[in-house]
Design a protein around this motif. Structure first.
Motif, PDB file in Angstrom:
ATOM      1  N   GLY A 175       6.851  15.411 -16.982  1.00 21.64           N
ATOM      2  CA  GLY A 175       6.789  13.984 -17.285  1.00 21.64           C
ATOM      3  C   GLY A 175       6.016  13.743 -18.563  1.00 21.64           C
ATOM      4  N   PRO A 176       5.823  12.467 -18.950  1.00 17.83           N
ATOM      5  CA  PRO A 176       5.202  12.190 -20.243  1.00 17.83           C
ATOM      6  C   PRO A 176       3.690  11.980 -20.230  1.00 17.83           C
ATOM      7  CG  PRO A 176       6.171  10.199 -19.379  1.00 17.83           C
ATOM      8  CD  PRO A 176       6.448  11.284 -18.361  1.00 17.83           C
ATOM      9  N   GLU A 177       3.069  11.890 -19.021  1.00 18.00           N
ATOM     10  CA  GLU A 177       1.655  11.497 -18.986  1.00 18.00           C
ATOM     11  C   GLU A 177       1.043  11.919 -17.653  1.00 18.00           C
ATOM     12  OE1 GLU A 177       1.754   7.222 -19.190  1.00 18.00           O
ATOM     13  OE2 GLU A 177       3.413   7.153 -17.755  1.00 18.00           O
ATOM     14  N   ASP A 178      -0.280  12.037 -17.655  1.00 20.89           N
ATOM     15  CA  ASP A 178      -1.018  12.294 -16.418  1.00 20.89           C
ATOM     16  C   ASP A 178      -1.570  10.968 -15.909  1.00 20.89           C
ATOM     17  OD1 ASP A 178      -0.459  14.896 -16.967  1.00 20.89           O
ATOM     18  OD2 ASP A 178      -2.540  15.544 -17.232  1.00 20.89           O
ATOM     19  N   LEU A 179      -1.324  10.675 -14.639  1.00 26.80           N
ATOM     20  CA  LEU A 179      -1.766   9.426 -14.034  1.00 26.80           C
ATOM     21  C   LEU A 179      -2.418   9.706 -12.693  1.00 26.80           C
ATOM     22  CD1 LEU A 179       1.439   7.228 -14.565  1.00 26.80           C
ATOM     23  CD2 LEU A 179      -0.691   7.055 -15.871  1.00 26.80           C
ATOM     24  N   SER A 180      -3.401   8.892 -12.333  1.00 23.84           N
ATOM     25  CA  SER A 180      -3.958   8.927 -10.985  1.00 23.84           C
ATOM     26  C   SER A 180      -3.153   7.983 -10.094  1.00 23.84           C
ATOM     27  CB  SER A 180      -5.426   8.494 -11.006  1.00 23.84           C
ATOM     28  OG  SER A 180      -5.512   7.102 -11.298  1.00 23.84           O
ATOM     29  N   TYR A 181      -3.360   8.101  -8.788  1.00 23.44           N
ATOM     30  CA  TYR A 181      -2.694   7.171  -7.880  1.00 23.44           C
ATOM     31  C   TYR A 181      -3.179   5.739  -8.099  1.00 23.44           C
ATOM     32  CZ  TYR A 181      -0.266  10.737  -5.153  1.00 23.44           C
ATOM     33  OH  TYR A 181       0.584  11.736  -4.747  1.00 23.44           O
ATOM     34  N   ASN A 182      -4.434   5.584  -8.495  1.00 26.44           N
ATOM     35  CA  ASN A 182      -4.905   4.238  -8.808  1.00 26.44           C
ATOM     36  C   ASN A 182      -4.203   3.687 -10.051  1.00 26.44           C
ATOM     37  OD1 ASN A 182      -6.673   4.054  -6.627  1.00 26.44           O
ATOM     38  ND2 ASN A 182      -8.371   4.985  -7.761  1.00 26.44           N
ATOM     39  N   ASP A 183      -3.969   4.552 -11.054  1.00 26.82           N
ATOM     40  CA  ASP A 183      -3.187   4.142 -12.219  1.00 26.82           C
ATOM     41  C   ASP A 183      -1.783   3.703 -11.786  1.00 26.82           C
ATOM     42  OD1 ASP A 183      -5.264   4.869 -13.969  1.00 26.82           O
ATOM     43  OD2 ASP A 183      -4.457   6.904 -14.231  1.00 26.82           O
ATOM     44  N   MET A 184      -1.163   4.494 -10.905  1.00 19.41           N
ATOM     45  CA  MET A 184       0.185   4.173 -10.448  1.00 19.41           C
ATOM     46  C   MET A 184       0.212   2.847  -9.695  1.00 19.41           C
ATOM     47  SD  MET A 184       1.566   7.837  -9.063  1.00 19.41           S
ATOM     48  CE  MET A 184       1.759   9.245 -10.148  1.00 19.41           C
ATOM     49  N   ALA A 185      -0.812   2.600  -8.883  1.00 21.73           N
ATOM     50  CA  ALA A 185      -0.874   1.339  -8.148  1.00 21.73           C
ATOM     51  C   ALA A 185      -0.927   0.151  -9.109  1.00 21.73           C
ATOM     52  CB  ALA A 185      -2.092   1.333  -7.227  1.00 21.73           C
ATOM     53  N   MET A 232       0.832  -1.203   0.000  1.00 15.97           N
ATOM     54  CA  MET A 232       0.000   0.000   0.000  1.00 15.97           C
ATOM     55  C   MET A 232       0.863   1.248   0.000  1.00 15.97           C
ATOM     56  SD  MET A 232      -2.808  -1.081   2.915  1.00 15.97           S
ATOM     57  CE  MET A 232      -3.770   0.412   2.705  1.00 15.97           C
ATOM     58  N   PHE A 233       0.312   2.333  -0.560  1.00 19.39           N
ATOM     59  CA  PHE A 233       0.892   3.655  -0.364  1.00 19.39           C
ATOM     60  C   PHE A 233      -0.249   4.631  -0.132  1.00 19.39           C
ATOM     61  CE2 PHE A 233       0.158   3.329  -4.882  1.00 19.39           C
ATOM     62  CZ  PHE A 233      -0.104   4.601  -5.353  1.00 19.39           C
ATOM     63  N   LEU A 243       6.196  -4.865 -10.093  1.00 18.96           N
ATOM     64  CA  LEU A 243       6.713  -5.566  -8.918  1.00 18.96           C
ATOM     65  C   LEU A 243       6.251  -7.019  -8.853  1.00 18.96           C
ATOM     66  CD1 LEU A 243       6.239  -2.768  -6.219  1.00 18.96           C
ATOM     67  CD2 LEU A 243       8.331  -3.355  -7.475  1.00 18.96           C
ATOM     68  N   GLY A 244       5.224  -7.359  -9.633  1.00 16.46           N
ATOM     69  CA  GLY A 244       4.731  -8.731  -9.613  1.00 16.46           C
ATOM     70  C   GLY A 244       4.018  -9.078  -8.329  1.00 16.46           C
ATOM     71  N   ARG A 245       3.431  -8.072  -7.686  1.00 21.72           N
ATOM     72  CA  ARG A 245       2.682  -8.270  -6.448  1.00 21.72           C
ATOM     73  C   ARG A 245       1.634  -7.179  -6.377  1.00 21.72           C
ATOM     74  NH1 ARG A 245       7.173  -6.846  -1.905  1.00 21.72           N
ATOM     75  NH2 ARG A 245       8.508  -8.048  -3.324  1.00 21.72           N
ATOM     76  N   PRO A 246       0.500  -7.415  -5.703  1.00 23.03           N
ATOM     77  CA  PRO A 246      -0.540  -6.379  -5.662  1.00 23.03           C
ATOM     78  C   PRO A 246      -0.131  -5.176  -4.819  1.00 23.03           C
ATOM     79  CG  PRO A 246      -1.160  -8.262  -4.304  1.00 23.03           C
ATOM     80  CD  PRO A 246       0.073  -8.667  -5.062  1.00 23.03           C
TER      81      PRO A 246
END
Length: 294
Positions: A205-215, A163-164, A222-225
């Motif tokens: 940066g190259p794009e706009d992302l939400s924190y959910n996108d980043m997750a 989590m973050f 990382l190969g983990r949720p």
């Protein structure tokens, strides 16, 4: 002569490394020269001390053409104005007295946005820009959104809890940039002796992302949720003061994030010039994953 402040810091050390192979004379201001690499110590002139000290900056800026200016973190400051504006005053006096021609500074975007007058660290950064510009130097304010690298502060919770956390809505899309791209833009400006005047240089940066996108991207790399958890402003402030931050600086952080949620996050229009190359996925592969595995 180029002077680098914070040459062992997150951005400053990357700027310095980008300049080492140039033909420019380089001088650094550093509290602890032992933190410089042997190659750096061999290549640069060192002025030991704080760039908040008048004698230090007077010596460091003597004969300098350009300065890379970064305010160091001061979590214990009595106010955000003290941390950014007051810290910069002595250096601004030295810019004038020593005839510095150009300054490249790390700042924040949001000038002109409706919420920028009550945006904590952003408001203080913009006031610092005004102070530097008032000296008469040519100035380029690197105006940035959130750094991808700030997530390294949450490596343990990403690694152990998957989590973050932040105050922002998980669905709010916003620009985010890698510090390596900030350093590339800064080094280019420091090596260019042709520009003048005062301007802002957004690094988005190259794009706009939400924190959910980043997750989702983190989970794939990382190969983990990994998931994002929004927290309240009260919880954010309590966390910051629990780490020893002064009440004023913790409130400044909370005010900045609240302003992002009220429209500041998308206040800077994206252009081809402000778009930098390192994607969040690339950053996760090259920086976050090694930090998690360390």
């Amino acid at each position: 002569m180029i002077v680098i402040t914070t040459p062992t810091g997150l951005i400053g050390h990357q700027v310095l490394n980008n300049l080492l192979n140039s033909d420019e004379q380089i001088r650094v201001i550093v509290r602890d020269p032992s933190r410089l690499s042997p190659r750096e110590r061999e290549r640069v002139e060192v002025v030991q001390g704080s760039h908040g000290d008048l004698d230090v900056v007077s010596r460091a800026f003597a004969g300098a053409d350009s300065v890379f200016w970064v305010v160091p973190p001061d979590p214990h400051a009595e106010s955000v104005e003290a941390a950014y504006v007051d810290f910069s005053r002595l250096a601004c006096d030295a810019f004038k007295r020593q005839g510095v021609k150009r300054v490249v500074g790390v700042s924040a975007f949001g000038r002109g946005a409706a919420v920028s007058g009550n945006a904590g660290y952003v408001t203080a950064s913009l006031a610092m820009d005004d102070l530097i510009a008032s000296t008469g130097v040519s100035y380029r304010a690197l105006t940035m959104p959130t750094f991808m690298d700030n997530l390294l502060r949450q490596v343990e919770s990403i690694k152990n809890q998957g989590m973050f956390f932040d105050m922002l809505s998980g669905d709010l899309k916003q620009p985010t940039c890698a510090t390596c791209d900030i350093a590339t833009v800064a080094a280019r400006l420091l090596l260019d002796h042709t520009w003048s005047g005062v301007e802002s240089v957004p690094v988005l940066g190259p794009e706009d992302l939400s924190y959910n996108d980043m997750a989702q991207i983190m989970s794939e790399v990382l190969g983990r949720p990994v998931r994002f958890q929004q927290i309240t402003s009260e919880a954010m402030k309590a966390t910051l003061t629990g780490f020893g931050m002064s009440d004023a600086m913790a409130q400044g952080m909370v005010d900045m994030i609240a302003a992002y949620d009220q429209g500041l996050a998308t206040a800077e229009p994206r252009t081809p010039e402000s778009t930098t190359p390192t994607s969040f996925r690339q950053w996760c592969e090259e920086v976050l994953r090694p930090a998690i595995l360390a």
